[in-house]
Design a protein around this motif. Structure first.
Motif, PDB file in Angstrom:
ATOM      1  N   THR A 296      -0.034 145.803  17.002  1.00 48.73           N
ATOM      2  CA  THR A 296       0.674 144.723  17.694  1.00 48.73           C
ATOM      3  C   THR A 296      -0.010 144.267  18.979  1.00 48.73           C
ATOM      4  O   THR A 296       0.545 143.481  19.723  1.00 48.73           O
ATOM      5  CB  THR A 296       2.110 145.130  18.054  1.00 48.73           C
ATOM      6  OG1 THR A 296       2.052 146.325  18.830  1.00 48.73           O
ATOM      7  CG2 THR A 296       2.948 145.328  16.818  1.00 48.73           C
ATOM      8  N   HIS A 297      -1.186 144.772  19.278  1.00 49.07           N
ATOM      9  CA  HIS A 297      -1.848 144.236  20.460  1.00 49.07           C
ATOM     10  C   HIS A 297      -3.308 143.923  20.145  1.00 49.07           C
ATOM     11  O   HIS A 297      -3.811 144.309  19.103  1.00 49.07           O
ATOM     12  CB  HIS A 297      -1.735 145.209  21.637  1.00 49.07           C
ATOM     13  CG  HIS A 297      -2.183 146.592  21.297  1.00 49.07           C
ATOM     14  ND1 HIS A 297      -1.380 147.495  20.641  1.00 49.07           N
ATOM     15  CD2 HIS A 297      -3.373 147.210  21.498  1.00 49.07           C
ATOM     16  CE1 HIS A 297      -2.062 148.617  20.469  1.00 49.07           C
ATOM     17  NE2 HIS A 297      -3.258 148.473  20.971  1.00 49.07           N
ATOM     18  N   GLY A 298      -3.958 143.187  21.041  1.00 51.24           N
ATOM     19  CA  GLY A 298      -5.347 142.808  20.841  1.00 51.24           C
ATOM     20  C   GLY A 298      -5.467 141.411  20.266  1.00 51.24           C
ATOM     21  O   GLY A 298      -4.475 140.749  19.969  1.00 51.24           O
ATOM     22  N   ALA A 299      -6.735 140.984  20.137  1.00 53.86           N
ATOM     23  CA  ALA A 299      -7.022 139.594  19.784  1.00 53.86           C
ATOM     24  C   ALA A 299      -6.452 139.194  18.426  1.00 53.86           C
ATOM     25  O   ALA A 299      -5.979 138.065  18.256  1.00 53.86           O
ATOM     26  CB  ALA A 299      -8.536 139.367  19.809  1.00 53.86           C
ATOM     27  N   ARG A 300      -6.452 140.103  17.456  1.00 59.94           N
ATOM     28  CA  ARG A 300      -5.955 139.738  16.123  1.00 59.94           C
ATOM     29  C   ARG A 300      -4.458 139.480  16.135  1.00 59.94           C
ATOM     30  O   ARG A 300      -3.981 138.547  15.500  1.00 59.94           O
ATOM     31  CB  ARG A 300      -6.295 140.822  15.100  1.00 59.94           C
ATOM     32  CG  ARG A 300      -7.723 140.669  14.583  1.00 59.94           C
ATOM     33  CD  ARG A 300      -8.022 141.602  13.436  1.00 59.94           C
ATOM     34  NE  ARG A 300      -7.178 141.368  12.276  1.00 59.94           N
ATOM     35  CZ  ARG A 300      -7.211 142.130  11.189  1.00 59.94           C
ATOM     36  NH1 ARG A 300      -8.032 143.162  11.134  1.00 59.94           N
ATOM     37  NH2 ARG A 300      -6.422 141.863  10.173  1.00 59.94           N
ATOM     38  N   ALA A 301      -3.728 140.317  16.872  1.00 61.80           N
ATOM     39  CA  ALA A 301      -2.273 140.110  16.965  1.00 61.80           C
ATOM     40  C   ALA A 301      -1.979 138.798  17.699  1.00 61.80           C
ATOM     41  O   ALA A 301      -1.079 138.054  17.308  1.00 61.80           O
ATOM     42  CB  ALA A 301      -1.626 141.286  17.682  1.00 61.80           C
ATOM     43  N   THR A 302      -2.740 138.509  18.758  1.00 63.51           N
ATOM     44  CA  THR A 302      -2.553 137.259  19.505  1.00 63.51           C
ATOM     45  C   THR A 302      -2.756 136.060  18.581  1.00 63.51           C
ATOM     46  O   THR A 302      -1.961 135.111  18.580  1.00 63.51           O
ATOM     47  CB  THR A 302      -3.546 137.185  20.686  1.00 63.51           C
ATOM     48  OG1 THR A 302      -3.393 138.365  21.472  1.00 63.51           O
ATOM     49  CG2 THR A 302      -3.290 135.967  21.553  1.00 63.51           C
ATOM     50  N   ARG A 303      -3.805 136.144  17.748  1.00 63.13           N
ATOM     51  CA  ARG A 303      -4.089 135.060  16.800  1.00 63.13           C
ATOM     52  C   ARG A 303      -2.950 134.911  15.794  1.00 63.13           C
ATOM     53  O   ARG A 303      -2.515 133.804  15.481  1.00 63.13           O
ATOM     54  CB  ARG A 303      -5.417 135.347  16.091  1.00 63.13           C
ATOM     55  CG  ARG A 303      -5.739 134.412  14.937  1.00 63.13           C
ATOM     56  CD  ARG A 303      -7.217 134.423  14.620  1.00 63.13           C
ATOM     57  NE  ARG A 303      -7.996 134.020  15.791  1.00 63.13           N
ATOM     58  CZ  ARG A 303      -8.167 132.760  16.167  1.00 63.13           C
ATOM     59  NH1 ARG A 303      -7.614 131.785  15.467  1.00 63.13           N
ATOM     60  NH2 ARG A 303      -8.877 132.461  17.230  1.00 63.13           N
ATOM     61  N   ARG A 304      -2.464 136.053  15.290  1.00 61.20           N
ATOM     62  CA  ARG A 304      -1.376 136.026  14.296  1.00 61.20           C
ATOM     63  C   ARG A 304      -0.113 135.363  14.888  1.00 61.20           C
ATOM     64  O   ARG A 304       0.494 134.512  14.248  1.00 61.20           O
ATOM     65  CB  ARG A 304      -1.063 137.460  13.848  1.00 61.20           C
ATOM     66  CG  ARG A 304       0.012 137.565  12.802  1.00 61.20           C
ATOM     67  CD  ARG A 304      -0.505 137.158  11.419  1.00 61.20           C
ATOM     68  NE  ARG A 304       0.608 136.932  10.499  1.00 61.20           N
ATOM     69  CZ  ARG A 304       0.925 135.752   9.951  1.00 61.20           C
ATOM     70  NH1 ARG A 304       0.209 134.682  10.215  1.00 61.20           N
ATOM     71  NH2 ARG A 304       1.940 135.640   9.132  1.00 61.20           N
ATOM     72  N   VAL A 305       0.232 135.762  16.108  1.00 59.07           N
ATOM     73  CA  VAL A 305       1.433 135.182  16.738  1.00 59.07           C
ATOM     74  C   VAL A 305       1.205 133.691  17.015  1.00 59.07           C
ATOM     75  O   VAL A 305       2.123 132.877  16.842  1.00 59.07           O
ATOM     76  CB  VAL A 305       1.822 135.949  18.023  1.00 59.07           C
ATOM     77  CG1 VAL A 305       2.987 135.268  18.735  1.00 59.07           C
ATOM     78  CG2 VAL A 305       2.190 137.397  17.689  1.00 59.07           C
ATOM     79  N   ALA A 306      -0.020 133.324  17.389  1.00 58.54           N
ATOM     80  CA  ALA A 306      -0.328 131.902  17.624  1.00 58.54           C
ATOM     81  C   ALA A 306      -0.121 131.102  16.338  1.00 58.54           C
ATOM     82  O   ALA A 306       0.470 130.012  16.362  1.00 58.54           O
ATOM     83  CB  ALA A 306      -1.762 131.742  18.128  1.00 58.54           C
ATOM     84  N   GLU A 307      -0.563 131.648  15.210  1.00 54.98           N
ATOM     85  CA  GLU A 307      -0.375 130.963  13.914  1.00 54.98           C
ATOM     86  C   GLU A 307       1.107 130.796  13.611  1.00 54.98           C
ATOM     87  O   GLU A 307       1.554 129.730  13.192  1.00 54.98           O
ATOM     88  CB  GLU A 307      -1.006 131.780  12.778  1.00 54.98           C
ATOM     89  CG  GLU A 307      -2.521 131.670  12.698  1.00 54.98           C
ATOM     90  CD  GLU A 307      -3.123 132.756  11.799  1.00 54.98           C
ATOM     91  OE1 GLU A 307      -4.358 132.891  11.814  1.00 54.98           O
ATOM     92  OE2 GLU A 307      -2.353 133.462  11.091  1.00 54.98           O
ATOM     93  N   LEU A 308       1.866 131.880  13.829  1.00 58.10           N
ATOM     94  CA  LEU A 308       3.301 131.837  13.543  1.00 58.10           C
ATOM     95  C   LEU A 308       4.003 130.821  14.443  1.00 58.10           C
ATOM     96  O   LEU A 308       4.867 130.070  13.993  1.00 58.10           O
ATOM     97  CB  LEU A 308       3.913 133.227  13.728  1.00 58.10           C
ATOM     98  CG  LEU A 308       3.472 134.256  12.675  1.00 58.10           C
ATOM     99  CD1 LEU A 308       3.768 135.679  13.146  1.00 58.10           C
ATOM    100  CD2 LEU A 308       4.153 133.984  11.339  1.00 58.10           C
ATOM    101  N   LEU A 309       3.619 130.770  15.723  1.00 57.23           N
ATOM    102  CA  LEU A 309       4.211 129.804  16.648  1.00 57.23           C
ATOM    103  C   LEU A 309       3.823 128.381  16.250  1.00 57.23           C
ATOM    104  O   LEU A 309       4.630 127.462  16.353  1.00 57.23           O
ATOM    105  CB  LEU A 309       3.766 130.091  18.086  1.00 57.23           C
ATOM    106  CG  LEU A 309       4.460 131.261  18.773  1.00 57.23           C
ATOM    107  CD1 LEU A 309       3.743 131.609  20.073  1.00 57.23           C
ATOM    108  CD2 LEU A 309       5.928 130.929  19.061  1.00 57.23           C
TER     109      LEU A 309
END
Ligand SMILES: Nc1ncnc2c1ncn2[C@@H]1O[C@H](COP(=O)(O)OP(=O)(O)O)[C@@H](O)[C@H]1O
Ligand SMILES: [Mg+2]
Length: 313
Positions: A296-309
């Motif tokens: 749940t942390h790091g660049a991949r999680a940030t990207r995933r949440v950005a996609e969902l948003l």
């Protein structure tokens, strides 16, 4: 209503640990990838915004992490130096050394000084149109109203022309819903919901700043539909559990216990979500980010949440 990412300045706040930094980092990534020149700024001195991009440390001087995405960390002493050299046209930072040395004294003696240096820097970047969008990984719900109203407080305190002129333009930016908005990050849990409703009321009662959206983070997927719940209830008698255990050749009670936990979680979290919806203006946009069961942390999680948003906006 102005679309969220079309504003110029967004303050992301919420109860501690609810996912402010995750959401601020992801919104900034999303905006940058939509082609907006975006600055994400963390206000907490002990913050960890850099971890969300895995792209090196951040400092007061904004740095471009990837095309269109700039990051910085607030530092009120640096902000004062920048202010003095820019606004008062003091040419050399070296010359203001003695002023900076008294900074801690002044900042701690007068309430609102640190807040105004923070808000001043952020609104300055907006005023100068240095970025299309500035996203602030802001202080927690309990402190945000004090920070946002610092210019008003100082304006009321100091009636002198120079100071008034220095805070009025900040308030003009902050109080314009086309430019500035607050984003409250919440979660379908008791305390985050209570804090979100309270903050929404305080923003309305104590400030002229627009609440732009509530983003509910860590929403559990629908593990069970209502119909499956009914089926489950029908099966969950000792006699039926016994019969199913015999039929499959093993004790199925633990499976039923796990399913019961899923049902209970869904019901309580759905209850908290309903409380949240009822406690907020029905016109207020609400977005939902699912609970991530992956790292749940790091660049991949940030990207995933950005996609969902991105799908929600
Ligand atoms: N949607 C999510 N699903 C699961 N874990 C999450 C989610 N969002 C955030 N987290 C985790 O919750 C913790 C707190 O998130 P963070 O963004 O640092 O919160 P804050 O900035 O509000 O303190 C972190 O460990 C983060 O990885
Ligand atoms: Mg944080």
């Amino acid at each position: 209503m102005v679309p969220l990412l079309d504003r110029k300045l967004l303050f992301v706040t919420g109860k501690g640990g609810v996912g402010k930094s995750t959401i601020a980092a992801s919104l900034a990534l999303l905006a940058a990838e939509q082609g907006k020149k975006t600055l994400v700024c963390e206000v907490d001195a002990k913050g960890n915004l850099a971890d969300f991009y895995e792209a090196g440390e951040t400092s007061f001087a904004a740095r471009e992490l990837q095309p269109n995405l700039w990051a910085m960390s607030m530092n009120t002493e640096e902000s004062l130096k920048e202010y003095l050299s820019l606004q008062l046209k003091i040419p050399f930072v070296a010359k203001i050394g003695p002023i900076a040395r008294t900074f801690d004294f002044i900042a701690n003696a007068a309430p609102g000084v640190k807040e105004i240096l923070t808000i001043g820097k952020l609104t300055y970047e907006v005023r100068e149109r240095n970025y299309d969008l500035v996203i602030v990984d802001s202080v927690a719900s309990g402190h945000i109203v004090g920070q946002l109203t610092a210019p008003t407080g100082i304006n009321e305190l100091v009636q002198v022309g120079l100071v008034r002129n220095q805070t009025q333009w900040m308030m003009d930016i902050l109080n314009d819903p086309a430019q500035t908005g607050v984003v409250i990050v919440s979660a379908p849990e008791e305390m985050p919901v209570a804090e979100t409703i309270e903050l929404a009321q305080r923003l309305d009662a104590e400030t002229d700043i627009d609440l732009a959206a509530v983003i509910v983070n860590r929403v559990l997927p629908e593990l069970f539909t209502e119909r499956e719940e009914a089926l489950f209830e029908a099966m969950r008698t000792p006699r039926k559990i016994d019969a199913i255990s015999k039929a499959v050749g093993g004790a199925v009670k633990p499976v039923f216990d796990a399913a019961e936990l899923a049902v209970t979680l869904r019901r309580t979290r759905a209850g908290h979500l309903a409380t949240l919806r009822e406690g907020l203006d029905p016109m207020l946009p609400m977005m939902f980010v699912p609970y991530l069961f992956t790292r749940t942390h790091g660049a991949r999680a940030t990207r995933r949440v950005a996609e969902l948003l991105g799908e929600e906006l």
